[in-house]
Design a protein around this motif. Sequence first.
Motif, PDB file in Angstrom:
ATOM      1  N   LEU A 120      -0.475   1.911  11.702  1.00 55.54           N
ATOM      2  CA  LEU A 120      -0.041   2.120  10.330  1.00 55.54           C
ATOM      3  C   LEU A 120      -0.108   3.609  10.015  1.00 55.54           C
ATOM      4  N   TYR A 133       5.453  -6.257   9.190  1.00 53.77           N
ATOM      5  CA  TYR A 133       5.326  -5.046   8.371  1.00 53.77           C
ATOM      6  C   TYR A 133       6.697  -4.456   8.058  1.00 53.77           C
ATOM      7  N   ILE A 139       4.221   0.574   2.096  1.00 50.84           N
ATOM      8  CA  ILE A 139       4.038  -0.372   3.190  1.00 50.84           C
ATOM      9  C   ILE A 139       3.869  -1.785   2.641  1.00 50.84           C
ATOM     10  N   ALA A 151       8.204  -0.783   6.031  1.00 51.43           N
ATOM     11  CA  ALA A 151       7.851   0.508   5.439  1.00 51.43           C
ATOM     12  C   ALA A 151       9.091   1.140   4.841  1.00 51.43           C
ATOM     13  N   ASP A 197       2.720  -5.539   3.967  1.00 55.98           N
ATOM     14  CA  ASP A 197       2.121  -6.360   5.023  1.00 55.98           C
ATOM     15  C   ASP A 197       2.272  -7.818   4.610  1.00 55.98           C
ATOM     16  N   TRP A 210       7.103   1.471  15.393  1.00 53.64           N
ATOM     17  CA  TRP A 210       7.977   0.901  14.380  1.00 53.64           C
ATOM     18  C   TRP A 210       9.443   1.009  14.796  1.00 53.64           C
ATOM     19  N   ASP A 217      10.400   4.526   3.664  1.00 58.73           N
ATOM     20  CA  ASP A 217      10.179   5.973   3.699  1.00 58.73           C
ATOM     21  C   ASP A 217      11.043   6.577   2.603  1.00 58.73           C
ATOM     22  N   TYR A 269      11.832   0.810   7.803  1.00 58.40           N
ATOM     23  CA  TYR A 269      11.276   0.557   9.133  1.00 58.40           C
ATOM     24  C   TYR A 269      10.615  -0.817   9.136  1.00 58.40           C
ATOM     25  N   TYR A 285       5.362   6.898   1.969  1.00 56.86           N
ATOM     26  CA  TYR A 285       5.638   5.594   2.562  1.00 56.86           C
ATOM     27  C   TYR A 285       5.099   4.507   1.633  1.00 56.86           C
ATOM     28  N   SER A 299       0.839  -1.192   0.000  1.00 59.22           N
ATOM     29  CA  SER A 299       0.000   0.000   0.000  1.00 59.22           C
ATOM     30  C   SER A 299       0.877   1.247   0.000  1.00 59.22           C
ATOM     31  N   LEU A 312       7.169   7.324  12.173  1.00 54.57           N
ATOM     32  CA  LEU A 312       6.937   5.931  12.539  1.00 54.57           C
ATOM     33  C   LEU A 312       7.595   5.544  13.852  1.00 54.57           C
TER      34      LEU A 312
END
Length: 239
Positions: free
Chosen positions: A145, A190, A104, A192, A106, A158, A194, A134, A102, A64, A153
Amino acid sequence: MKKNIPLVSYLLPAFIFCVSTANAAITFTTEFDDAANTETDGFFVFDTIDGNVTGDAAESATISLVGPGVQGLSNLNNGTVQTTLAGNASESTIVTDSTSPYIIFDLGSVLTIQAFNSYSAHSDLRTAHGYTLYAATGNEAGFALPTDPNDDLTTMGWTELITVSTSLDQNGSQGINITDTAGNIGDYRYFAMDITRIVSNYSTNYGEVDIIAVPEPSTFAMIAGFIGLMSVVVRRRRV
């Protein structure tokens, strides 16, 4: 607000280097292939770092975006590499130079992660990687999230793993391997990215992200059982 982390750019001819973070065990290693090597060896095939694979944890992850400026997001974990250096949104994930979103991942459940790898290719300066990575299990106190690209985060449960920053003055392909010298990166659900602007007036064409998980014990058992079965078959054929 996001934590402002200064980035350092590195000139990358065809050699390997490694950068450590405050957590000295987690490092990234990179290799650059010029256009001729990329077209000869294949996209995201490198000599000294791990190249792109299929069937990794990223391929089955839900991906996402939080923030603007990204085209072709699904290309980032579809397991298909680029076929041309002039890759566009049909083959790669393009992050424009003026945004800091970001991205993401999952994984669906907590997995033991060996490596996080990212790859890029283009016929211009659009291969520079710039992001802070992260990770989280989702069970941390206060975990959430992000809903805004300016979210910090580190205040949302995170763990900051590493900052990647590279700069190139030629065309070709580039790979980044993020690993832990002490073993696995950790147990996470998760991840992330950035994204950070690296080269002014140039986007980055990310071709693929691989997240390499340690196989489940049941997988090892299945492999061992298969090897045992094959050895029995071979012995019977010899009799």
